[in-house]
Design a protein around this motif. Sequence first.
Motif, PDB file in Angstrom:
ATOM      1  N   TYR A 286      30.857 -51.383 -33.570  1.00 42.70           N
ATOM      2  CA  TYR A 286      29.796 -52.365 -33.814  1.00 42.70           C
ATOM      3  C   TYR A 286      30.318 -53.795 -33.675  1.00 42.70           C
ATOM      4  CZ  TYR A 286      27.562 -48.247 -35.831  1.00 42.70           C
ATOM      5  OH  TYR A 286      27.044 -46.988 -36.022  1.00 42.70           O
ATOM      6  N   PHE A 287      29.397 -54.676 -33.310  1.00 43.73           N
ATOM      7  CA  PHE A 287      29.712 -56.109 -33.244  1.00 43.73           C
ATOM      8  C   PHE A 287      28.786 -56.838 -34.214  1.00 43.73           C
ATOM      9  CE2 PHE A 287      29.906 -60.428 -31.751  1.00 43.73           C
ATOM     10  CZ  PHE A 287      31.221 -60.569 -31.310  1.00 43.73           C
ATOM     11  N   ALA A 288      29.365 -57.601 -35.148  1.00 42.20           N
ATOM     12  CA  ALA A 288      28.577 -58.289 -36.178  1.00 42.20           C
ATOM     13  C   ALA A 288      28.281 -59.725 -35.758  1.00 42.20           C
ATOM     14  CB  ALA A 288      29.326 -58.278 -37.507  1.00 42.20           C
ATOM     15  N   LEU A 289      27.039 -60.133 -35.977  1.00 40.65           N
ATOM     16  CA  LEU A 289      26.590 -61.467 -35.584  1.00 40.65           C
ATOM     17  C   LEU A 289      25.315 -61.794 -36.348  1.00 40.65           C
ATOM     18  CD1 LEU A 289      27.136 -63.799 -33.476  1.00 40.65           C
ATOM     19  CD2 LEU A 289      25.502 -62.622 -31.986  1.00 40.65           C
ATOM     20  N   ASN A 290      25.071 -63.076 -36.552  1.00 39.67           N
ATOM     21  CA  ASN A 290      23.814 -63.498 -37.165  1.00 39.67           C
ATOM     22  C   ASN A 290      22.676 -63.369 -36.148  1.00 39.67           C
ATOM     23  OD1 ASN A 290      21.619 -65.135 -38.210  1.00 39.67           O
ATOM     24  ND2 ASN A 290      23.087 -66.042 -39.612  1.00 39.67           N
ATOM     25  N   PRO A 291      21.579 -62.703 -36.497  1.00 41.43           N
ATOM     26  CA  PRO A 291      20.463 -62.550 -35.542  1.00 41.43           C
ATOM     27  C   PRO A 291      19.898 -63.874 -35.055  1.00 41.43           C
ATOM     28  CG  PRO A 291      20.207 -61.031 -37.391  1.00 41.43           C
ATOM     29  CD  PRO A 291      21.345 -61.952 -37.748  1.00 41.43           C
ATOM     30  N   LYS A 292      20.140 -64.966 -35.795  1.00 38.75           N
ATOM     31  CA  LYS A 292      19.654 -66.275 -35.370  1.00 38.75           C
ATOM     32  C   LYS A 292      20.554 -66.914 -34.318  1.00 38.75           C
ATOM     33  CE  LYS A 292      17.377 -67.308 -39.779  1.00 38.75           C
ATOM     34  NZ  LYS A 292      17.300 -68.243 -40.932  1.00 38.75           N
ATOM     35  N   SER A 293      21.679 -66.297 -34.044  1.00 40.39           N
ATOM     36  CA  SER A 293      22.599 -66.836 -33.049  1.00 40.39           C
ATOM     37  C   SER A 293      21.977 -66.795 -31.660  1.00 40.39           C
ATOM     38  CB  SER A 293      23.904 -66.036 -33.049  1.00 40.39           C
ATOM     39  OG  SER A 293      24.704 -66.365 -31.933  1.00 40.39           O
ATOM     40  N   GLU A 294      22.272 -67.806 -30.869  1.00 39.98           N
ATOM     41  CA  GLU A 294      21.798 -67.838 -29.483  1.00 39.98           C
ATOM     42  C   GLU A 294      22.439 -66.729 -28.654  1.00 39.98           C
ATOM     43  OE1 GLU A 294      22.555 -71.725 -28.009  1.00 39.98           O
ATOM     44  OE2 GLU A 294      21.041 -72.706 -29.284  1.00 39.98           O
ATOM     45  N   ASP A 295      23.526 -66.139 -29.159  1.00 44.76           N
ATOM     46  CA  ASP A 295      24.214 -65.082 -28.422  1.00 44.76           C
ATOM     47  C   ASP A 295      23.618 -63.699 -28.685  1.00 44.76           C
ATOM     48  OD1 ASP A 295      26.219 -66.724 -27.210  1.00 44.76           O
ATOM     49  OD2 ASP A 295      27.228 -66.854 -29.146  1.00 44.76           O
ATOM     50  N   TRP A 296      22.727 -63.565 -29.665  1.00 48.13           N
ATOM     51  CA  TRP A 296      22.228 -62.254 -30.062  1.00 48.13           C
ATOM     52  C   TRP A 296      21.560 -61.516 -28.900  1.00 48.13           C
ATOM     53  CZ3 TRP A 296      22.619 -59.471 -34.625  1.00 48.13           C
ATOM     54  CH2 TRP A 296      21.780 -58.371 -34.769  1.00 48.13           C
ATOM     55  N   ASP A 297      20.583 -62.137 -28.259  1.00 50.87           N
ATOM     56  CA  ASP A 297      19.866 -61.492 -27.157  1.00 50.87           C
ATOM     57  C   ASP A 297      20.791 -61.238 -25.964  1.00 50.87           C
ATOM     58  OD1 ASP A 297      17.527 -61.438 -28.610  1.00 50.87           O
ATOM     59  OD2 ASP A 297      16.777 -63.328 -27.782  1.00 50.87           O
ATOM     60  N   ARG A 298      21.711 -62.168 -25.725  1.00 50.93           N
ATOM     61  CA  ARG A 298      22.648 -61.998 -24.600  1.00 50.93           C
ATOM     62  C   ARG A 298      23.517 -60.752 -24.803  1.00 50.93           C
ATOM     63  NH1 ARG A 298      27.871 -63.300 -23.867  1.00 50.93           N
ATOM     64  NH2 ARG A 298      27.996 -64.471 -25.833  1.00 50.93           N
ATOM     65  N   LEU A 299      23.977 -60.545 -26.036  1.00 50.26           N
ATOM     66  CA  LEU A 299      24.825 -59.385 -26.305  1.00 50.26           C
ATOM     67  C   LEU A 299      24.012 -58.097 -26.317  1.00 50.26           C
ATOM     68  CD1 LEU A 299      27.311 -60.723 -29.005  1.00 50.26           C
ATOM     69  CD2 LEU A 299      27.471 -60.778 -26.512  1.00 50.26           C
ATOM     70  N   LEU A 300      22.765 -58.164 -26.775  1.00 46.51           N
ATOM     71  CA  LEU A 300      21.906 -56.986 -26.705  1.00 46.51           C
ATOM     72  C   LEU A 300      21.743 -56.530 -25.259  1.00 46.51           C
ATOM     73  CD1 LEU A 300      18.927 -57.553 -29.197  1.00 46.51           C
ATOM     74  CD2 LEU A 300      20.706 -55.792 -29.325  1.00 46.51           C
ATOM     75  N   ALA A 301      21.606 -57.498 -24.367  1.00 47.24           N
ATOM     76  CA  ALA A 301      21.440 -57.171 -22.951  1.00 47.24           C
ATOM     77  C   ALA A 301      22.698 -56.537 -22.364  1.00 47.24           C
ATOM     78  CB  ALA A 301      21.067 -58.430 -22.168  1.00 47.24           C
ATOM     79  N   LYS A 302      23.853 -56.752 -23.035  1.00 41.13           N
ATOM     80  CA  LYS A 302      25.117 -56.168 -22.577  1.00 41.13           C
ATOM     81  C   LYS A 302      25.418 -54.860 -23.310  1.00 41.13           C
ATOM     82  CE  LYS A 302      28.536 -59.143 -22.046  1.00 41.13           C
ATOM     83  NZ  LYS A 302      29.476 -60.262 -22.319  1.00 41.13           N
ATOM     84  N   ASN A 303      24.398 -54.323 -23.991  1.00 37.12           N
ATOM     85  CA  ASN A 303      24.518 -53.033 -24.689  1.00 37.12           C
ATOM     86  C   ASN A 303      25.495 -53.063 -25.865  1.00 37.12           C
ATOM     87  OD1 ASN A 303      22.654 -51.675 -22.964  1.00 37.12           O
ATOM     88  ND2 ASN A 303      24.258 -51.495 -21.404  1.00 37.12           N
ATOM     89  N   PHE A 304      25.634 -54.215 -26.499  1.00 37.63           N
ATOM     90  CA  PHE A 304      26.426 -54.284 -27.724  1.00 37.63           C
ATOM     91  C   PHE A 304      25.639 -53.633 -28.860  1.00 37.63           C
ATOM     92  CE2 PHE A 304      29.791 -57.822 -27.339  1.00 37.63           C
ATOM     93  CZ  PHE A 304      30.010 -57.539 -25.997  1.00 37.63           C
ATOM     94  N   LYS A 305      26.332 -52.876 -29.703  1.00 39.24           N
ATOM     95  CA  LYS A 305      25.714 -52.352 -30.917  1.00 39.24           C
ATOM     96  C   LYS A 305      25.850 -53.419 -31.995  1.00 39.24           C
ATOM     97  CE  LYS A 305      26.514 -47.425 -30.067  1.00 39.24           C
ATOM     98  NZ  LYS A 305      27.174 -46.187 -30.569  1.00 39.24           N
ATOM     99  N   LEU A 306      24.770 -54.162 -32.219  1.00 40.53           N
ATOM    100  CA  LEU A 306      24.831 -55.318 -33.108  1.00 40.53           C
ATOM    101  C   LEU A 306      24.438 -54.946 -34.531  1.00 40.53           C
ATOM    102  CD1 LEU A 306      23.265 -58.106 -30.849  1.00 40.53           C
ATOM    103  CD2 LEU A 306      25.684 -57.548 -31.191  1.00 40.53           C
ATOM    104  N   VAL A 307      25.114 -55.594 -35.479  1.00 40.07           N
ATOM    105  CA  VAL A 307      24.776 -55.461 -36.892  1.00 40.07           C
ATOM    106  C   VAL A 307      24.728 -56.870 -37.477  1.00 40.07           C
ATOM    107  CG1 VAL A 307      27.217 -55.122 -37.477  1.00 40.07           C
ATOM    108  CG2 VAL A 307      25.445 -54.459 -39.107  1.00 40.07           C
TER     109      VAL A 307
END
Length: 591
Positions: A286-307
Amino acid sequence: MLDYLRTRTVYLAEPVIYTGPIPNNVASTKIDQNYHYGRDTDVFGTAFNTRRLADALEAIGDIDRAGLYISYRLYWSLGSLKPLPTGFSVASETKAAIGLQLGDDVTRLVPLIATSSTEVRLHLVRFLAAFLRGLRAQKVSGVSLAHLRDVIHAFDLAEFASLLDPLQPFEGSWLRWLNEPEDRYLYKQLSDGDSYLVFHEGEAQESALQLYRLRLGDDVLTIEKAYVPRVRRPGYFRPASYDFYSRPIDTYSTILFFDRPLQADDNAEHLYEYFINNHPEYKKVYFALNPKSEDWDRLLAKNFKLVPIFTPEFYEKFLISDLVVSSQIYNIRYKGKSFANSRFVYLQHGVQLNDMTDWVLSKYFDIFVATGQIEADYLSKFAPVETLNSGLPRMESLARADHTDQHLLFLPTWRFNLHQSSTEHFTQSSYFRSIDAILSDASLLNFLERTGRTLHVKLHPNVEKRASHFRFSDRVVKSELSYREAISSAEMVFTDYSSAVIDAAFIGTPIAYYQWDSVDFFNDQPYEGRLDFRKDGLGPVFQEHSEMVNHIVNEHYTQLDDQYAHRRARFFKGVDPARINSTIIERMLSL
């Protein structure tokens, strides 16, 4: 202060102090040990009566000013004072980071007047920790070991040693030794041999892992580091708590990565992407990040498992994880688990160009990633087992990226003494004025216009909120590019002291240093200089504004210099640009 008090009695309110946002209802704040420990140790609070203050100063003349507040309360038996229903917030724990630097004539921290007040005792343990932290840097003090032990015993401060462990674990172990000397103190659990701190009173035998040799009055104290096999840890065979190393890392393991809460695109992101692409057999990564980060959608598009970072879900993932990997070190503790007793790989955000020994020794890690032989040699002096000379993951990404010269890049770093500055004070500082003068220099602007170039400026995150005060223009822009994008597309990169330019040097981009405050820069920083920029820097060093501008407008940076190529080869010795990620992964999976 004394002049002001001379003709009057002044009552100073003791406010509630927070290290984060002030709650909506300050009056309902629960006053507990953690709250009180978060306070500063300097002069504030209680009632200062002019005559009594003069009496106290005369009676405790060998006490440093930083201890005046505590000493006054002790001297006049003002044991407990309830805070007022108001408060203010501070942005950083300055004294916790750099400690206290006491005067040469100081021989006692506080008068030994017993008190049962929890408030005063918590002030005292914080004051003692700040003194010990400062002593690690200063190396010499007029305060004796006997006095330190008297303070701990008289006020029963050992009870609060655990409060030091989250942010000041080195001082926590030190306090325990002062209270009750033992052979060694467990500092950090490791996979094979745990890390211990060993304290020797008097001259000790020379050790390859001697951390400090300190003089306290007529006493000499040596502090060493030792690695001891895990099976010799007290209680190893009958542990009092869960052993987070008991389960090996395998394809069923939960592994947690993260960079900054609101910003990815650092070493953890680059290593994570390589890991999931090359080791798909690991399903719970998993990769942890604040959902308000501008990087959130970019990492989702790269198939990161975000928490979402620092949420209940994040802490539950942390609790069951077998490994945490990050470019940042945060004080994460949950249900008995911390980096002191579990696996943690520190990828670094920057590079250890300065002497950060005191800071590094205050942190927990199983692996500390180095960027070349010079840095690895430095780290190995006090962390030989944990140091890995692999290079940083983002450097491998840079080496693989296409490079197109599109702009010049300026990467100024931060000044520690500006953390709590007002906007007015900030805009009057030499830091702001020196940077702004570069951004608005007429000859530089003419050069950029004439040659069709643009100067991108990546401000330090601590400066972002004041970016509007700088004079940006059509040719000098506040860069919105990621660091990787900004560096990979830069024709030339310059900074004051930021280690971020090392990334540019790694891929052969010319760099330079503009150090307008080199004479006193390290006076207000929580570290000392380690490398001589003029002798070891990977580019030329300028102190004058005109020198830096001339270097750019005359395009001197385009001229190849063999001495900097030689320095780069020496700095990055041992790093294979094509195997940075695989080297780290091989080591971390073996923990």
